[in-house]
Write an enzyme that holds these catalytic residues in place. Sequence first.
Site, mmCIF file in Angstrom:
data_model
loop_
_atom_site.group_PDB
_atom_site.id
_atom_site.type_symbol
_atom_site.label_atom_id
_atom_site.label_comp_id
_atom_site.label_asym_id
_atom_site.label_seq_id
_atom_site.Cartn_x
_atom_site.Cartn_y
_atom_site.Cartn_z
ATOM 1 C CE LYS A 1 -15.831 -2.854 46.044
ATOM 2 N NZ LYS A 1 -17.087 -1.729 46.397
ATOM 3 C CE1 TYR B 1 -20.263 -4.653 42.310
ATOM 4 C CE2 TYR B 1 -18.417 -3.632 41.051
ATOM 5 C CZ TYR B 1 -18.746 -4.309 42.203
ATOM 6 O OH TYR B 1 -18.055 -4.071 43.356
ATOM 7 C CG ASN C 1 -17.084 0.303 49.389
ATOM 8 O OD1 ASN C 1 -16.145 -0.185 48.470
ATOM 9 N ND2 ASN C 1 -18.227 0.023 49.742
ATOM 10 C CG HIS D 1 -17.533 -7.278 45.909
ATOM 11 N ND1 HIS D 1 -18.865 -6.982 45.629
ATOM 12 C CD2 HIS D 1 -17.652 -8.774 45.611
ATOM 13 C CE1 HIS D 1 -19.492 -7.764 45.212
ATOM 14 N NE2 HIS D 1 -19.129 -8.832 45.284
ATOM 15 C CD GLU E 1 -20.763 -11.251 43.688
ATOM 16 O OE1 GLU E 1 -21.810 -10.302 43.655
ATOM 17 O OE2 GLU E 1 -20.157 -11.621 44.797
HETATM 18 N N1 UDP Z 1 -21.871 2.316 45.713
HETATM 19 C C1 UDP Z 1 -21.793 3.629 45.525
HETATM 20 N N2 UDP Z 1 -22.742 4.539 45.899
HETATM 21 C C2 UDP Z 1 -23.825 3.920 46.461
HETATM 22 C C3 UDP Z 1 -24.130 2.583 46.842
HETATM 23 C C4 UDP Z 1 -22.921 1.645 46.633
HETATM 24 O O1 UDP Z 1 -20.762 4.115 44.804
HETATM 25 O O2 UDP Z 1 -24.856 4.798 47.038
HETATM 26 C C5 UDP Z 1 -20.733 1.218 45.423
HETATM 27 C C6 UDP Z 1 -19.719 0.897 46.446
HETATM 28 O O3 UDP Z 1 -18.428 0.625 45.875
HETATM 29 C C7 UDP Z 1 -20.632 -0.576 46.616
HETATM 30 C C8 UDP Z 1 -20.796 -1.148 45.357
HETATM 31 O O4 UDP Z 1 -21.383 0.191 44.644
HETATM 32 O O5 UDP Z 1 -19.415 -1.386 47.516
HETATM 33 C C9 UDP Z 1 -22.030 -2.010 45.385
HETATM 34 O O6 UDP Z 1 -23.128 -1.566 46.071
HETATM 35 P P1 UDP Z 1 -23.844 -2.636 47.127
HETATM 36 O O7 UDP Z 1 -24.952 -1.999 47.335
HETATM 37 O O8 UDP Z 1 -23.886 -3.955 46.471
HETATM 38 O O9 UDP Z 1 -22.808 -2.682 48.351
HETATM 39 P P2 UDP Z 1 -22.035 -3.733 49.050
HETATM 40 O O10 UDP Z 1 -22.527 -5.042 48.789
HETATM 41 O O11 UDP Z 1 -20.722 -3.473 48.377
HETATM 42 O O12 UDP Z 1 -22.045 -3.555 50.435
HETATM 43 MG MG MG Z 2 -23.340 -5.696 46.908
#
Ligand code: UDP
Ligand code: MG
Length: 138
Positions: free
Chosen positions: A9, A49, A112, A115, A126
């Site tokens: 990211k 997303y 974080n 992805h 994706e």
């Molecule tokens: N995210 C966020 N706040 C939250 C949950 C997710 O900003 O409370 C962001 C974070 O960058 C995350 C992305 O949204 O990686 C996608 O969320 P997901 O639940 O799919 O998490 P991932 O699959 O990336 O672990």
């Molecule tokens: Mg996810």
Amino acid sequence: MQRTLAIIKPDGVGRKLIGEVIKRLEANDMHIVAMKMLCMSKDQAREFYAVHRGKPFYEGLTEFISSGPIVAMVLEGENVIERYRALMGATDYRKAAEGTIRREFATDIQKNIVHGSDSPKSAAFEIGYFFNRFEFIN
Ligand code: UDP
Ligand code: MG
């Protein structure tokens, strides 16, 4: 053999962690079969997303992911969807296991670093979102 989509990211690219992330992929038998660096538009981020549309973090997430360059990769390997998720660590870096990418480098639940697709179905969507069939090495 399975494939998954991995993204470094904008925070990961900006903090010069491309090499660090790729080093871990290579050390863990995750074969990079396609790769590109690009910037997503806000509309592309919203589409990518779409599964999170309506959630409280959707607006901030799409703004963040379109804020700078990203590196998109397709990884291939045995059980790679689950293995790469384990390498990344939990979404919230404070809950991520020791030694995971997010635990070591993330600064925020949103920022974080990486992805990864979470299922074969999301991986198919994706991967197709970023790559066409001429862009794979095999
Ligand atoms: N995210 C966020 N706040 C939250 C949950 C997710 O900003 O409370 C962001 C974070 O960058 C995350 C992305 O949204 O990686 C996608 O969320 P997901 O639940 O799919 O998490 P991932 O699959 O990336 O672990
Ligand atoms: Mg996810």
